[in-house]
Design a protein around this motif. Sequence first.
Motif, PDB file in Angstrom:
ATOM      1  N   ASN A  83       0.158   8.977 -14.020  1.00 30.71           N
ATOM      2  CA  ASN A  83       0.262   7.519 -13.941  1.00 30.71           C
ATOM      3  C   ASN A  83      -0.027   7.071 -12.509  1.00 30.71           C
ATOM      4  N   VAL A  84      -1.291   6.723 -12.269  1.00 29.61           N
ATOM      5  CA  VAL A  84      -1.716   6.297 -10.934  1.00 29.61           C
ATOM      6  C   VAL A  84      -1.725   4.774 -10.813  1.00 29.61           C
ATOM      7  N   LEU A  85      -1.946   4.086 -11.913  1.00 27.25           N
ATOM      8  CA  LEU A  85      -2.139   2.633 -11.867  1.00 27.25           C
ATOM      9  C   LEU A  85      -1.082   1.952 -11.002  1.00 27.25           C
ATOM     10  N   GLY A  86      -1.535   1.108 -10.098  1.00 38.10           N
ATOM     11  CA  GLY A  86      -0.621   0.382  -9.235  1.00 38.10           C
ATOM     12  C   GLY A  86      -1.401  -0.478  -8.260  1.00 38.10           C
ATOM     13  N   GLY A  87      -0.676  -1.238  -7.486  1.00 35.13           N
ATOM     14  CA  GLY A  87      -1.311  -2.121  -6.519  1.00 35.13           C
ATOM     15  C   GLY A  87      -0.577  -3.437  -6.446  1.00 35.13           C
ATOM     16  N   SER A  88      -1.064  -4.308  -5.584  1.00 37.58           N
ATOM     17  CA  SER A  88      -0.413  -5.595  -5.396  1.00 37.58           C
ATOM     18  C   SER A  88      -1.446  -6.674  -5.094  1.00 37.58           C
ATOM     19  N   SER A  89      -1.283  -7.796  -5.753  1.00 33.53           N
ATOM     20  CA  SER A  89      -2.102  -8.973  -5.442  1.00 33.53           C
ATOM     21  C   SER A  89      -1.222 -10.134  -5.003  1.00 33.53           C
ATOM     22  N   ALA A  90       0.005  -9.836  -4.621  1.00 28.97           N
ATOM     23  CA  ALA A  90       0.941 -10.880  -4.214  1.00 28.97           C
ATOM     24  C   ALA A  90       0.512 -11.497  -2.883  1.00 28.97           C
ATOM     25  N   PRO A  91       0.775 -12.789  -2.709  1.00 31.56           N
ATOM     26  CA  PRO A  91       0.431 -13.444  -1.438  1.00 31.56           C
ATOM     27  C   PRO A  91       1.429 -13.090  -0.345  1.00 31.56           C
ATOM     28  N   GLY A  92       1.048 -13.343   0.887  1.00 29.79           N
ATOM     29  CA  GLY A  92       1.978 -13.215   1.989  1.00 29.79           C
ATOM     30  C   GLY A  92       2.967 -14.369   1.986  1.00 29.79           C
ATOM     31  N   GLY A  93       3.934 -14.293   2.877  1.00 32.26           N
ATOM     32  CA  GLY A  93       4.892 -15.388   2.984  1.00 32.26           C
ATOM     33  C   GLY A  93       6.316 -15.005   2.669  1.00 32.26           C
ATOM     34  N   GLY A  94       6.570 -13.708   2.437  1.00 27.73           N
ATOM     35  CA  GLY A  94       7.938 -13.283   2.187  1.00 27.73           C
ATOM     36  C   GLY A  94       8.424 -13.576   0.789  1.00 27.73           C
ATOM     37  N   PHE A  95       9.727 -13.409   0.588  1.00 27.10           N
ATOM     38  CA  PHE A  95      10.300 -13.487  -0.757  1.00 27.10           C
ATOM     39  C   PHE A  95      10.115 -14.850  -1.406  1.00 27.10           C
ATOM     40  N   ALA A  96      10.135 -15.923  -0.621  1.00 26.94           N
ATOM     41  CA  ALA A  96      10.082 -17.264  -1.197  1.00 26.94           C
ATOM     42  C   ALA A  96       8.715 -17.599  -1.779  1.00 26.94           C
ATOM     43  N   LEU A 136       7.053 -15.678  -3.735  1.00 26.76           N
ATOM     44  CA  LEU A 136       6.855 -14.902  -4.965  1.00 26.76           C
ATOM     45  C   LEU A 136       7.568 -15.576  -6.136  1.00 26.76           C
ATOM     46  N   ASP A 137       6.775 -16.194  -7.028  1.00 24.20           N
ATOM     47  CA  ASP A 137       7.377 -16.819  -8.194  1.00 24.20           C
ATOM     48  C   ASP A 137       7.526 -15.800  -9.329  1.00 24.20           C
ATOM     49  N   ASP A 138       8.055 -16.250 -10.470  1.00 23.23           N
ATOM     50  CA  ASP A 138       8.321 -15.335 -11.579  1.00 23.23           C
ATOM     51  C   ASP A 138       7.045 -14.667 -12.092  1.00 23.23           C
ATOM     52  N   GLU A 139       5.952 -15.399 -12.125  1.00 21.67           N
ATOM     53  CA  GLU A 139       4.700 -14.845 -12.634  1.00 21.67           C
ATOM     54  C   GLU A 139       4.223 -13.691 -11.746  1.00 21.67           C
ATOM     55  N   ILE A 140       4.307 -13.873 -10.436  1.00 19.80           N
ATOM     56  CA  ILE A 140       3.905 -12.810  -9.511  1.00 19.80           C
ATOM     57  C   ILE A 140       4.807 -11.594  -9.688  1.00 19.80           C
ATOM     58  N   TRP A 141       6.105 -11.818  -9.776  1.00 16.46           N
ATOM     59  CA  TRP A 141       7.037 -10.709  -9.980  1.00 16.46           C
ATOM     60  C   TRP A 141       6.693  -9.931 -11.251  1.00 16.46           C
ATOM     61  N   MET A 142       6.442 -10.646 -12.337  1.00 15.67           N
ATOM     62  CA  MET A 142       6.157  -9.966 -13.601  1.00 15.67           C
ATOM     63  C   MET A 142       4.836  -9.205 -13.543  1.00 15.67           C
ATOM     64  N   ASN A 143       3.841  -9.762 -12.856  1.00 14.85           N
ATOM     65  CA  ASN A 143       2.572  -9.046 -12.697  1.00 14.85           C
ATOM     66  C   ASN A 143       2.772  -7.734 -11.928  1.00 14.85           C
ATOM     67  N   GLU A 144       3.543  -7.798 -10.854  1.00 18.29           N
ATOM     68  CA  GLU A 144       3.790  -6.596 -10.053  1.00 18.29           C
ATOM     69  C   GLU A 144       4.566  -5.552 -10.858  1.00 18.29           C
ATOM     70  N   ILE A 145       5.539  -6.002 -11.634  1.00 22.31           N
ATOM     71  CA  ILE A 145       6.338  -5.075 -12.442  1.00 22.31           C
ATOM     72  C   ILE A 145       5.497  -4.475 -13.566  1.00 22.31           C
ATOM     73  N   ASN A 146       4.680  -5.285 -14.223  1.00 24.95           N
ATOM     74  CA  ASN A 146       3.832  -4.766 -15.299  1.00 24.95           C
ATOM     75  C   ASN A 146       2.856  -3.722 -14.775  1.00 24.95           C
ATOM     76  N   GLN A 147       2.280  -3.969 -13.603  1.00 21.86           N
ATOM     77  CA  GLN A 147       1.282  -3.054 -13.059  1.00 21.86           C
ATOM     78  C   GLN A 147       1.902  -1.785 -12.503  1.00 21.86           C
ATOM     79  N   ASN A 148       3.023  -1.911 -11.811  1.00 20.96           N
ATOM     80  CA  ASN A 148       3.559  -0.794 -11.043  1.00 20.96           C
ATOM     81  C   ASN A 148       4.724  -0.061 -11.705  1.00 20.96           C
ATOM     82  N   LEU A 149       5.256  -0.605 -12.779  1.00 22.63           N
ATOM     83  CA  LEU A 149       6.351   0.047 -13.494  1.00 22.63           C
ATOM     84  C   LEU A 149       6.073   0.161 -14.987  1.00 22.63           C
ATOM     85  N   MET A 150       5.830  -0.959 -15.640  1.00 16.15           N
ATOM     86  CA  MET A 150       5.810  -0.970 -17.099  1.00 16.15           C
ATOM     87  C   MET A 150       4.608  -0.246 -17.691  1.00 16.15           C
TER      88      MET A 150
END
Length: 261
Positions: free
Chosen positions: A84-97, A99-113
Amino acid sequence: MGAGWIDLAGRRAVVTGGTKGVGGAVVAALVDAGARVVTGARARPDSLPDAVRFVPADLMSAKGCAELARFAESELGGVDILVNVLGGSSAPGGGFAALDDEIWMNEINQNLMAAVRIDRALVPGMVQRGSGVVIHVTSIQHELPLPESTIAYAAAKGALATYSKALSKEITPKGVRVVRVSPGWVETEAAVRLAKRLAEQAGTDYEGGKRIIMDGLGGIPLGRPAKPQEVADLVAFLVSPRAAAISGTEYVIDGGTVPTV
């Protein structure tokens, strides 16, 4: 590399994220060692080895993961190696604030689920046969997160590491090894593009761009990023019979980036 070093002749392998970067290098290494390999992505790249069986599938979705698993079972008649190599991030800069729910779910789907779903589909067959190897590619960022832009990515990789350890405790006694590989910065195609962009912005050359990235990580004692082939060679060893006593642990390949024990 090749069968003289690692012999995987007759082994049946599935690699997620196998069309570029570390995943592409893993696919090539396994094919070179004699394995029959299946991979999937949204689109087939021109550079994929002819011997690799490919299925178009969006592994960010449950449907795409199921399609890859069905194709692999059909083409290979079972799976001995799952990477299982699939992973990566397309989240914007700017810290925790930022990152909205859609970004969080995209990161979780790609890197965990994606890994969770593929495992759920293919690992029961390994357990039934009493043999197999599962590799989860995590990241040093689950230990060394970069708060500017990769909080969600690091958190998802941390969850993947925890899940992987739990899975190893469950299925290693049943004959299926589970190992984590944790790269630091790897000089993939995407990393090269980033270094060039930073170099242009800073008015320096490519090596200067690489230095900017390494400084942002707190330095890499080795003085350079890892090569995709180096990560692939580690994976090829870990899935081979030469690593038959290794399970439930994590192999860091980061040139010394993580500064703690």
